[in-house]
Design a protein around this motif. Structure first.
Motif, mmCIF file in Angstrom:
data_model
loop_
_atom_site.group_PDB
_atom_site.id
_atom_site.type_symbol
_atom_site.label_atom_id
_atom_site.label_comp_id
_atom_site.label_asym_id
_atom_site.label_seq_id
_atom_site.Cartn_x
_atom_site.Cartn_y
_atom_site.Cartn_z
ATOM 1 N N VAL A 33 0.920 -1.064 0.150
ATOM 2 C CA VAL A 33 -0.154 0.023 0.235
ATOM 3 C C VAL A 33 0.707 1.420 0.265
ATOM 4 N N LEU A 35 1.772 5.399 0.347
ATOM 5 C CA LEU A 35 0.986 6.768 1.462
ATOM 6 C C LEU A 35 1.943 7.612 0.556
ATOM 7 N N LEU A 39 -2.198 12.725 1.202
ATOM 8 C CA LEU A 39 -3.696 12.288 1.841
ATOM 9 C C LEU A 39 -3.329 12.132 3.292
ATOM 10 N N TYR A 40 -2.570 10.877 3.371
ATOM 11 C CA TYR A 40 -1.611 11.179 4.862
ATOM 12 C C TYR A 40 -2.185 12.228 5.942
ATOM 13 N N ASP A 43 -5.945 12.287 6.104
ATOM 14 C CA ASP A 43 -6.516 11.800 6.798
ATOM 15 C C ASP A 43 -6.054 12.419 7.970
ATOM 16 N N ARG A 53 -5.950 4.328 4.602
ATOM 17 C CA ARG A 53 -5.598 3.909 3.143
ATOM 18 C C ARG A 53 -5.131 1.882 2.955
ATOM 19 N N ALA A 56 -8.773 1.152 2.958
ATOM 20 C CA ALA A 56 -9.784 1.601 1.848
ATOM 21 C C ALA A 56 -9.010 0.524 0.378
ATOM 22 N N ALA A 57 -8.075 0.062 0.513
ATOM 23 C CA ALA A 57 -7.449 -1.109 -0.071
ATOM 24 C C ALA A 57 -8.637 -2.665 -0.004
#
Length: 213
Positions: A33, A35, A39-40, A43, A53, A56-57
């Motif tokens: 995954v 990162l 986005l981190y 979040d 994430r 979500a995956a």
């Protein structure tokens, strides 16, 4: 005049946030995954964290638990080996201590906090420290800063929160406490429009504390 300061820790007193991110990024890469820093931070601002994430995956919780253990190990290695000092912090705290009573309110776990402060002098300026284990709901919930107010027996209008993230700012605002945001490179792009003050270094706090605004 502000009589009480409730200071966030990571990014305000020590430069640990980039290393926490890198440790999580490294652990997530091992389970396939990616990162992204932006986005981190997005979040984190909404109260999620490193593992949003992965979930979500479709990564299962057992795998996430193992990745979390790896992240924690990597982070502690960074804390032991990397430079995390912020220039001027001790001098600023020494000056602030002549004007206000201070405490730390952090989302750091106790074990990490203790590791960070082995051989450092920051704690001697603080009346108490609240780590993640000391409250139920983490920032951006108001509980951490409301707990700090209660420990001091302080009124909101005589207290100032010092933060560096939108998550922490939201926590302070929800608690009804003025907040000064210390800008740093890692979180600089977040939304700080609700901050009472935006500053570049802790040394700027002295005038704010004395003015009480």
């Amino acid at each position: 005049m502000k009589k009480y300061l409730l200071l966030d820790h990571d990014g305000v007193l020590v430069d640990t946030e980039p290393w926490y991110f890198r440790a999580g990024q490294r652990a997530l890469a091992e389970i396939g995954v990616g990162l992204d820093p932006d986005l981190y931070l997005a979040d984190m601002a909404r109260g999620a964290g490193t593992w949003a994430r992965a979930r979500a995956a479709g990564v299962d919780e057992g795998t996430i638990d193992r990745a979390r253990e790896a992240r924690n190990d990597y982070y502690r290695d960074y804390l032991r080996t990397e430079a995390i000092e912020i220039d001027g912090v001790l001098d600023a705290l020494a000056e602030l201590a002549t004007h206000a009573r201070m405490a730390i309110v952090t989302t750091a776990r106790g074990v990490d906090f203790d590791l960070i402060h082995e051989g450092r002098q920051i704690r001697r300026f603080m009346e108490f420290v609240l780590v993640r284990e000391d409250y139920t709901n983490a920032k951006p919930h108001p509980e951490p800063y409301l707990t700090g107010l209660e420990r001091f027996g302080a009124a909101r209008d005589e207290t100032l929160v010092v933060e560096d993230s939108s998550r922490g700012l939201q926590s302070a605002v929800a608690a009804g406490i003025d907040c000064a945001v210390v800008l740093n490179e890692f979180t600089r792009g977040q939304d700080f429009s609700l901050a009472t003050h935006r500053i570049d270094t802790l040394t700027e706090l002295t005038d704010i504390v004395r003015d009480g605004t």
